[in-house]
Scaffold this active site. Structure first.
Site, PDB file in Angstrom:
ATOM      1  N   TYR A 276       0.831  -1.202   0.000  1.00  0.00           N
ATOM      2  CA  TYR A 276       0.000   0.000   0.000  1.00  0.00           C
ATOM      3  C   TYR A 276       0.866   1.252   0.000  1.00  0.00           C
ATOM      4  CZ  TYR A 276       1.112   0.996   4.879  1.00  0.00           C
ATOM      5  OH  TYR A 276       1.778   1.319   6.032  1.00  0.00           O
TER       6      TYR A 276
ATOM      7  N   ARG B  33       7.739   3.673  -5.205  1.00  0.00           N
ATOM      8  CA  ARG B  33       7.903   2.773  -4.060  1.00  0.00           C
ATOM      9  C   ARG B  33       6.862   1.652  -4.109  1.00  0.00           C
ATOM     10  NH1 ARG B  33       8.009   5.186   1.947  1.00  0.00           N
ATOM     11  NH2 ARG B  33       5.779   5.425   1.518  1.00  0.00           N
TER      12      ARG B  33
ATOM     13  N   ARG C 164      -8.311 -21.773  -1.606  1.00  0.00           N
ATOM     14  CA  ARG C 164      -7.214 -21.201  -0.840  1.00  0.00           C
ATOM     15  C   ARG C 164      -6.008 -22.130  -0.882  1.00  0.00           C
ATOM     16  NH1 ARG C 164      -5.203 -21.777   4.217  1.00  0.00           N
ATOM     17  NH2 ARG C 164      -4.455 -19.924   5.301  1.00  0.00           N
TER      18      ARG C 164
ATOM     19  N   HIS D  46      -1.582 -22.132  -0.153  1.00  0.00           N
ATOM     20  CA  HIS D  46      -0.502 -21.335   0.419  1.00  0.00           C
ATOM     21  C   HIS D  46       0.422 -20.751  -0.648  1.00  0.00           C
ATOM     22  CE1 HIS D  46      -1.485 -22.472   4.496  1.00  0.00           C
ATOM     23  NE2 HIS D  46      -0.560 -21.630   4.896  1.00  0.00           N
TER      24      HIS D  46
ATOM     25  N   LYS E 107       6.646  -2.189   1.529  1.00  0.00           N
ATOM     26  CA  LYS E 107       5.553  -1.575   2.281  1.00  0.00           C
ATOM     27  C   LYS E 107       4.336  -2.492   2.182  1.00  0.00           C
ATOM     28  CE  LYS E 107       3.522   3.012   3.050  1.00  0.00           C
ATOM     29  NZ  LYS E 107       3.972   3.309   4.417  1.00  0.00           N
TER      30      LYS E 107
ATOM     31  N   GLU F 193      13.173   1.968  12.633  1.00  0.00           N
ATOM     32  CA  GLU F 193      12.230   3.022  12.232  1.00  0.00           C
ATOM     33  C   GLU F 193      11.027   2.983  13.160  1.00  0.00           C
ATOM     34  OE1 GLU F 193      10.982   2.079   8.235  1.00  0.00           O
ATOM     35  OE2 GLU F 193      10.743  -0.040   8.735  1.00  0.00           O
TER      36      GLU F 193
ATOM     37  N   LEU G 193      12.074   0.695   5.719  1.00  0.00           N
ATOM     38  CA  LEU G 193      11.411   1.181   4.510  1.00  0.00           C
ATOM     39  C   LEU G 193      12.093   2.455   4.028  1.00  0.00           C
ATOM     40  CD1 LEU G 193       8.830   0.780   2.693  1.00  0.00           C
ATOM     41  CD2 LEU G 193       7.800   2.571   4.099  1.00  0.00           C
TER      42      LEU G 193
END
Lengths: 286, 286
Positions: free
Chosen positions: B31, B50, B100, B102, B146, B178, B202
């Site tokens: 995101y 990014r 689903r 993995h 991120k 951070e 990051l």
């Protein structure tokens, strides 16, 4: 396909997970996968206890454990799965939080999602064994929580598949922790060994079940740190879908002569007998 | 509130994220949050670069970077935000995968979700400074991505709030990495210092912007490992919403006499002048 979402049994395509669900935006939730066969759930209570452990550690205010069994049964019926082997997938997230904030709000209602799907047992892998790779354990330091933050598990599993293997087994600071979705066990110098539980390892329902069976049968079990460079007589993977799967190759190294180890096969037999005992039918005949 | 989801501009309550979206089940996505003020986006290209870095590292097949600006502009208009300060939230996940599994499938269409919300600048924190706590960095080892696996960040932030602080700053093996959603900087022996970028940190758009400004203004910047036990003249936090926020207390230790440091205030001024230059208006007047 009918699933359970927002207190309703509805078709999958009608489910509306909010983009502000903290499960979607923060990986803020936990899950369980429970096996159903021969008209019963395997170790339901143990799985629900582990779900409670995960959610309690995450301080997610979920209290509806009691209703999960009935929801799962209804899903099996609605999807005509009650006469088959099936997997029940249960996911609980902290809930919907708008506006998006980093810190945790505890006054929101958790999201509960449950689905049921037909389970196909991996006969070939269980009977003939699999190849694994070892890979660096890149995960966070609370792997004792069965959280939905599974990206590193997925990446590791993908790396295994690319290498022609079935599973990636994590190594943290030289020590084996567990597989990307399995527990790891080995036979070293004739003894069954498991890595001791810690914040880096999920408590395995299948591993605990097998530990109980082995102790009852007077096996020696050693809990000790295991290195990928240890001299393995045998290795095996444990899990809800995996059951007891022999490892016959680790990276480029052949394990137990490239075929399922004798002790591993004995463990498989004891596990099958045990599940037969609790569920009234051979586990592997489903 | 109108948001962008599944190629449509629709009311938030109509959005249907699938429970089998890998963002919901695996934390499998990334995101960005981009600031809009004075009718322009701040460092849009840097944020999109990014996002591309994150998604490329995750091997998520997303290629629609070019359309994000127009979507964001339309969202600002639809929500009557175009004349205000706003935040654009952009999330891309690998997409919906049923059944689903993995391992990672790359032949599925990524999910793109974008929303816009009014931004209220934290004047008090920026002007008067904040308290932080140091906490163990429990995250995975790819914090240069991120990703949406933000549970440890949330837990740390929650711990900070509980301690009456504004932010938790992570410490990994004795070294500051951070904040839970900010970059960390300090002044030590008169020099501005940042921890060097690595897989544990990051790349900060605001930190990089400020680094550029400081170098242009002939400041000495030192990249070095920072311990929470270092002797700080000043500390500060950087981020899209955080801008340059002075730290006046770390745990029980007062920083720079319990008030914003002189060099930190100088950095704030230079940053504000710079944003004024690029966007034609004082950043802090929005």
């Amino acid at each position: 396909m009918i699933v359970y979402s927002s207190n309703n049994f509805i078709p999958l395509e009608n489910v509306k997970i909010s983009p502000f669900d903290r499960g979607f935006q923060f990986g803020d939730g936990a899950y369980e996968v429970i096996r159903y066969f021969d008209k019963d759930f395997f170790k339901l209570e143990e799985h629900l206890n582990r779900l409670k452990y995960s959610l309690d550690e995450l301080k997610i205010n979920f209290h509806s454990y009691d209703k999960i069994k009935n929801i799962a049964l209804k899903l099996l019926n609605e999807n005509s799965l009650a006469d088959y082997g099936a997997l029940i997938y249960i996911q609980v997230t902290r809930g919907v939080c708008y506006p998006r904030i980093h810190s945790i709000k505890n006054d929101i209602a958790p999201t509960l999602f449950i689905s049921a799907s037909k389970f196909i047992r991996r006969e070939k892998e269980i009977n003939e064994g699999v190849k694994i790779i070892f890979t660096e354990d890149s995960r966070w330091n609370r792997c004792d929580i069965k959280s939905i933050m599974l990206l590193p598990n997925s990446m590791a599993k993908g790396k295994a598949i690319q290498a022609g293997a079935s599973e990636a087994v994590f190594v943290r600071e030289g020590r084996i922790t567990e597989g990307s979705h399995t527990s790891f066990g080995a036979v070293i110098k004739g003894k069954v060994v498991f890595p001791p539980y810690s914040n880096f390892i999920l408590r395995g329902v299948t591993r605990d079940t097998i530990t109980g069976i082995l102790l009852k049968n007077k096996f020696d079990i050693q809990l000790r740190e295991i290195s990928p460079h240890d001299s393995f007589d045998e290795c095996f993977l444990l899990g809800t879908s995996t059951e007891v799967t022999p490892v016959i190759q680790a990276g480029n190294i052949e394990i137990s002569g490239g075929k399922p180890g004798e002790l591993t096969k004995k463990i498989q037999t004891l596990f099958n007998e045990s599940t037969s005992g609790t569920a009234g039918k051979q586990f592997n005949s489903v």
